[in-house]
Design an enzyme around this catalytic site. Structure first.
Site, PDB file in Angstrom:
ATOM      1  N   ARG A  38       0.830  -1.207   0.000  1.00 29.51           N
ATOM      2  CA  ARG A  38       0.000   0.000   0.000  1.00 29.51           C
ATOM      3  C   ARG A  38       0.860   1.250   0.000  1.00 29.51           C
ATOM      4  O   ARG A  38       1.845   1.347   0.735  1.00 29.51           O
ATOM      5  CB  ARG A  38      -0.914  -0.041   1.234  1.00 29.51           C
ATOM      6  CG  ARG A  38      -1.907   1.089   1.342  1.00 29.51           C
ATOM      7  CD  ARG A  38      -2.988   0.747   2.355  1.00 29.51           C
ATOM      8  NE  ARG A  38      -2.420   0.213   3.576  1.00 29.51           N
ATOM      9  CZ  ARG A  38      -2.010   0.977   4.597  1.00 29.51           C
ATOM     10  NH1 ARG A  38      -2.101   2.299   4.514  1.00 29.51           N
ATOM     11  NH2 ARG A  38      -1.533   0.428   5.687  1.00 29.51           N
ATOM     12  N   HIS A 124      -8.805 -17.264  12.384  1.00 30.86           N
ATOM     13  CA  HIS A 124      -7.355 -17.363  12.465  1.00 30.86           C
ATOM     14  C   HIS A 124      -6.972 -18.836  12.459  1.00 30.86           C
ATOM     15  O   HIS A 124      -7.830 -19.726  12.509  1.00 30.86           O
ATOM     16  CB  HIS A 124      -6.818 -16.667  13.713  1.00 30.86           C
ATOM     17  CG  HIS A 124      -6.801 -15.168  13.591  1.00 30.86           C
ATOM     18  ND1 HIS A 124      -5.958 -14.506  12.731  1.00 30.86           N
ATOM     19  CD2 HIS A 124      -7.538 -14.209  14.229  1.00 30.86           C
ATOM     20  CE1 HIS A 124      -6.168 -13.198  12.843  1.00 30.86           C
ATOM     21  NE2 HIS A 124      -7.116 -12.991  13.734  1.00 30.86           N
ATOM     22  N   ASP A 125      -5.670 -19.073  12.418  1.00 29.92           N
ATOM     23  CA  ASP A 125      -5.135 -20.437  12.359  1.00 29.92           C
ATOM     24  C   ASP A 125      -5.864 -21.384  13.310  1.00 29.92           C
ATOM     25  O   ASP A 125      -6.268 -22.481  12.921  1.00 29.92           O
ATOM     26  CB  ASP A 125      -3.639 -20.375  12.690  1.00 29.92           C
ATOM     27  CG  ASP A 125      -2.959 -21.730  12.705  1.00 29.92           C
ATOM     28  OD1 ASP A 125      -3.227 -22.522  13.636  1.00 29.92           O
ATOM     29  OD2 ASP A 125      -2.140 -22.005  11.824  1.00 29.92           O
ATOM     30  N   ASP A 154      -1.571 -21.876   9.173  1.00 28.11           N
ATOM     31  CA  ASP A 154      -0.955 -20.799   8.399  1.00 28.11           C
ATOM     32  C   ASP A 154       0.150 -21.288   7.473  1.00 28.11           C
ATOM     33  O   ASP A 154       0.175 -20.954   6.293  1.00 28.11           O
ATOM     34  CB  ASP A 154      -0.361 -19.742   9.335  1.00 28.11           C
ATOM     35  CG  ASP A 154      -1.409 -18.788   9.891  1.00 28.11           C
ATOM     36  OD1 ASP A 154      -2.540 -18.779   9.383  1.00 28.11           O
ATOM     37  OD2 ASP A 154      -1.090 -18.048  10.834  1.00 28.11           O
TER      38      ASP A 154
END
Length: 340
Positions: A38, A124-125, A154
């Site tokens: 970004r 999440h994981d 992950d």
């Protein structure tokens, strides 16, 4: 050094965790990886960000999108780790990119996958491995499930399988001229990593209760033990000859009279082993078993592992910016140099 992906170009959209891990793997294998971040943000740093080119773009502006598409048009693959439809909303979805390069491999990394009832929810994981069965299987008997870091979701079931999928799809694209989308979901990947355990379970060789099986710490000959200095050794003497070498080393040869695989004997054997191993320090036991086939190793900390003699000889870690970093794996060696 052989770099098998030399000549391959990958465009990576900056993110967290598994997608950058995939980019790191591809870069270490020799691919040119261009990371789009970004505009105004700092370039990614740390081990997962190594070996990249970095380009900052404002993807909310038409010129930023145009520049991204120009990079994609000359790439073999793209990898992104956003929620489903984010890239489409940016104007960089699979159809748009495919129109610019028909052979493009479009790698997508998510927790739940691009489809399914959970696809658009946060997670999440720990959540992804929970529904795969993997989290349930890890831990001590009678205890809570133990979180295996974020290795299973992950990195193993996520980034590593995305890298495998991207390379496989590039091979297909080179033979057919046609790219495809790689939908890598950590839920799928974590489940696939459990293939052997599901196979054992189906065959009646695995109990659906953690800490009671051959490879989950239930067997006294495949688990860790505390030593006199409150550090640990890992024991993995599954085969009878290795088991015998271990028992001889701790002075418990009489236990060899009991059938090794008889679960009824496991509590008694485990207690005896624990008692024996508690009499010396971790490093003393390491010295006792050095060079043997008893399958005994010290449980090393993050500070200790880079200094281990075997890891040092292999060059498994190297210093970067004053910190240890694991090096590229696997290695690629020319024929004739295998023993070098």
């Amino acid at each position: 050094m052989i770099k098998p992906l030399e000549g391959v170009t990958v465009v990576e959209f900056a993110g967290l965790g598994p997608a950058p891990f995939c980019g790191m793997l591809l870069a270490q294998m020799g691919a040119r990886v261009i990371c789009i971040g970004r505009e105004g943000a700092h370039a990614p740093t740390g081990p997962l960000a190594r070996a990249r080119e970095y380009v900052a773009l404002d993807l909310k502006r038409p010129d930023g999108i145009a520049r991204a598409l120009d990079l994609i048009a000359s790439a073999d693959a793209l990898i992104e780790g956003f929620r489903p439809r984010v890239m489409e909303r940016l104007g960089l979805g699979p159809q748009v990119c495919h129109a610019r390069r028909a052979s493009l491999v479009y790698g997508r990394m998510t927790g739940w996958g691009q489809t399914g009832p959970l696809a658009h929810t946060a997670g999440h994981d720990i959540n992804y491995i929970a529904i795969s069965g993997a989290l349930h299987a890890v831990g001590l008997a009678g205890g809570e499930p133990v979180v295996p870091l974020n290795l299973v979701g992950d990195f193993g079931g996520g980034g590593m399988l995305l890298a495998f999928g991207v390379v496989a799809a590039i091979l297909r694209a080179r033979s057919t001229g046609e790219g495809c989308v790689v939908d890598a979901a950590m839920t799928d990947g974590a489940a696939m990593l459990m293939s052997m355990m599901y196979g054992f379970y189906a065959a009646g060789q695995w109990q659906d209760e953690r800490g009671t099986n051959l490879l989950d710490g239930g067997a006294p000959f495949y688990r860790t033990y505390r030593c006199a200095d409150n550090r640990y050794i890992a024991v993995g003497c599954i085969e009878p000859q290795f088991y015998a070498a271990f028992m001889k080393g701790i002075g418990a040869e009489d236990l060899l009279e009991l059938p090794q695989r008889d679960r009824a004997n496991w509590p008694r054997v485990q207690a005896r082993i624990a008692e024996a191993l508690s009499t010396r320090t971790r490093d003393e036991w390491t010295a006792v078993f050095e060079g043997s086939d008893a399958c005994v190793t010290p449980v090393l900390s993050l500070a200790e592992a880079p200094l281990d003699a075997h890891n040092t000889a292999r060059g498994a870690f190297a210093q970067s910016g004053g910190a240890w970093q694991p090096q590229c794996a696997p290695r690629f060696v020319s024929y004739g140099d295998e023993g070098a």
